[in-house]
Design an enzyme around this catalytic site. Structure first.
Site, PDB file in Angstrom:
ATOM      1  N   GLY A  49       0.867  -1.172   0.000  1.00 48.17           N
ATOM      2  CA  GLY A  49       0.000   0.000   0.000  1.00 48.17           C
ATOM      3  C   GLY A  49       0.900   1.217   0.000  1.00 48.17           C
ATOM      4  N   GLU A  50       0.647   2.126   0.908  1.00 47.76           N
ATOM      5  CA  GLU A  50       1.474   3.327   1.022  1.00 47.76           C
ATOM      6  C   GLU A  50       2.015   3.371   2.453  1.00 47.76           C
ATOM      7  OE1 GLU A  50       2.325   5.211  -1.563  1.00 47.76           O
ATOM      8  OE2 GLU A  50       3.626   6.182  -0.110  1.00 47.76           O
ATOM      9  N   SER A  51       3.325   3.181   2.567  1.00 49.67           N
ATOM     10  CA  SER A  51       3.905   3.026   3.905  1.00 49.67           C
ATOM     11  C   SER A  51       3.746   4.278   4.770  1.00 49.67           C
ATOM     12  CB  SER A  51       5.381   2.647   3.796  1.00 49.67           C
ATOM     13  OG  SER A  51       6.099   3.636   3.076  1.00 49.67           O
ATOM     14  N   CYS A  81       6.272  -5.317   0.587  1.00 49.16           N
ATOM     15  CA  CYS A  81       6.372  -4.008  -0.068  1.00 49.16           C
ATOM     16  C   CYS A  81       6.247  -2.867   0.954  1.00 49.16           C
ATOM     17  CB  CYS A  81       5.358  -3.920  -1.201  1.00 49.16           C
ATOM     18  SG  CYS A  81       5.850  -2.717  -2.446  1.00 49.16           S
ATOM     19  N   ARG A 108      12.839   3.483  -0.845  1.00 50.05           N
ATOM     20  CA  ARG A 108      11.495   3.355  -1.427  1.00 50.05           C
ATOM     21  C   ARG A 108      11.536   3.601  -2.934  1.00 50.05           C
ATOM     22  NH1 ARG A 108       7.923   7.480   1.368  1.00 50.05           N
ATOM     23  NH2 ARG A 108       6.270   6.364   0.266  1.00 50.05           N
ATOM     24  N   ILE A 137       5.690  -3.724  -7.443  1.00 48.42           N
ATOM     25  CA  ILE A 137       4.888  -2.531  -7.744  1.00 48.42           C
ATOM     26  C   ILE A 137       5.454  -1.355  -6.947  1.00 48.42           C
ATOM     27  CG2 ILE A 137       2.578  -1.511  -7.677  1.00 48.42           C
ATOM     28  CD1 ILE A 137       1.478  -4.435  -7.569  1.00 48.42           C
ATOM     29  N   ARG A 138       6.066  -0.415  -7.623  1.00 45.60           N
ATOM     30  CA  ARG A 138       6.730   0.727  -6.956  1.00 45.60           C
ATOM     31  C   ARG A 138       7.484   0.221  -5.715  1.00 45.60           C
ATOM     32  NH1 ARG A 138       3.727   4.339  -4.757  1.00 45.60           N
ATOM     33  NH2 ARG A 138       1.881   3.045  -4.585  1.00 45.60           N
ATOM     34  N   HIS A 173       5.093  -8.967  -4.139  1.00 39.26           N
ATOM     35  CA  HIS A 173       3.719  -9.246  -3.691  1.00 39.26           C
ATOM     36  C   HIS A 173       3.315 -10.691  -3.984  1.00 39.26           C
ATOM     37  CE1 HIS A 173       2.335  -5.030  -2.989  1.00 39.26           C
ATOM     38  NE2 HIS A 173       3.296  -4.746  -3.863  1.00 39.26           N
ATOM     39  N   GLU A 175       1.041 -12.293  -2.707  1.00 36.32           N
ATOM     40  CA  GLU A 175      -0.423 -12.426  -2.596  1.00 36.32           C
ATOM     41  C   GLU A 175      -1.110 -12.186  -3.937  1.00 36.32           C
ATOM     42  OE1 GLU A 175       1.322  -9.878  -1.728  1.00 36.32           O
ATOM     43  OE2 GLU A 175       0.204  -8.013  -2.050  1.00 36.32           O
TER      44      GLU A 175
HETATM   45  N1  GLN Z   1       5.887   2.766  -2.887  1.00 36.43           N
HETATM   46  C1  GLN Z   1       5.105   2.367  -1.744  1.00 36.43           C
HETATM   47  C2  GLN Z   1       5.656   2.969  -0.456  1.00 36.43           C
HETATM   48  O1  GLN Z   1       6.662   3.588  -0.504  1.00 36.43           O
HETATM   49  C3  GLN Z   1       5.077   0.864  -1.626  1.00 36.43           C
HETATM   50  C4  GLN Z   1       4.372   0.262  -2.818  1.00 36.43           C
HETATM   51  C5  GLN Z   1       3.645  -1.015  -2.527  1.00 36.43           C
HETATM   52  O2  GLN Z   1       3.410  -1.388  -1.375  1.00 36.43           O
HETATM   53  N2  GLN Z   1       3.235  -1.676  -3.576  1.00 36.43           N
HETATM   54  O3  GLN Z   1       5.086   2.843   0.573  1.00 36.43           O
END
Ligand code: GLN
Length: 191
Positions: A49-51, A81, A108, A137-138, A173, A175
């Site tokens: 998600g977004e940390s 992630c 990140r 993913i990112r 990921h 999952e």
């Molecule tokens: N780029 C996100 C972060 O810095 C992590 C991306 C993800 O969890 N798929 O939190």
């Protein structure tokens, strides 16, 4: 694996798929949204998600320190992630709220804008000879790991799966694929 109660942090991000993967392996899954949801858990998963958002929400809901204490007391935790970022002691260029239970420095969005997301086959010997198809993913990478951290997989020279005792983390990921081996591995850490 039956009988294990595994929490999945469900404040934000891709938590449902982790719950589904763990349920398929016979675990009882609990979505964790508030402090009392931590009671009686055998283990916890921190999703992607977004940390920054997850860290702030953990702090706002007074869950960051209680969760850190449980992990330090030995509760198994798996972060994928953004979840991996939350686990690290150091985040390059950021003082975002985090658990700091994995002795490592994380960068990140480490694969840059052009290769925001990609998939590749990884060698992960602890899961067997068959490579793991990993979805990034990112994604972050670990640019430093402490002496107690075991690197389980790398992309080039960069660590993307690690374990330090009861703490497991991946940049990718599992999952999002139907390979159960990583979640299975985590459940064996819990029993
Ligand atoms: N780029 C996100 C972060 O810095 C992590 C991306 C993800 O969890 N798929 O939190």
């Amino acid at each position: 694996m039956a009988g294990l109660c595994v929490g999945v942090l469900a404040l934000q991000g891709a938590f449902r798929e982790h719950g589904d993967a763990l349920t398929r392996l016979g675990a009882t899954v609990r979505e964790v949204r508030q402090l009392k949801d931590l009671d009686g858990l055998d283990a916890i998963v921190l999703p992607g998600g977004e940390s920054t958002v997850m860290g702030k929400l953990l702090q706002e809901w007074s869950m960051l320190e209680p969760l850190r204490q449980r992990i330090l007391a030995g509760m198994p935790v798996y972060g994928s992630c953004a979840g991996l970022i939350l686990l690290c002691t150091d985040v390059e260029g950021s003082d975002q709220p985090r658990l700091g239970v994995l002795d490592a420095t994380v960068r990140r969005n480490a694969f840059g804008r052009q290769v925001d997301s990609f998939e590749t086959d990884l060698t992960l010997p602890d899961l067997g000879a068959e490579p793991v198809h990993a979805v990034f993913i990112r994604a972050p990478v670990l640019t430093r790991v402490g002496p107690d951290v075991r690197v389980l997989a790398q992309v080039g020279s960069q660590a993307v799966a690690v374990r330090q005792n009861n703490v497991l983390g991946t940049s990718f990921h599992p999952e999002l694929t139907d390979d159960p081996r990583l979640h299975q591995y985590f459940l064996t850490m819990c029993s």
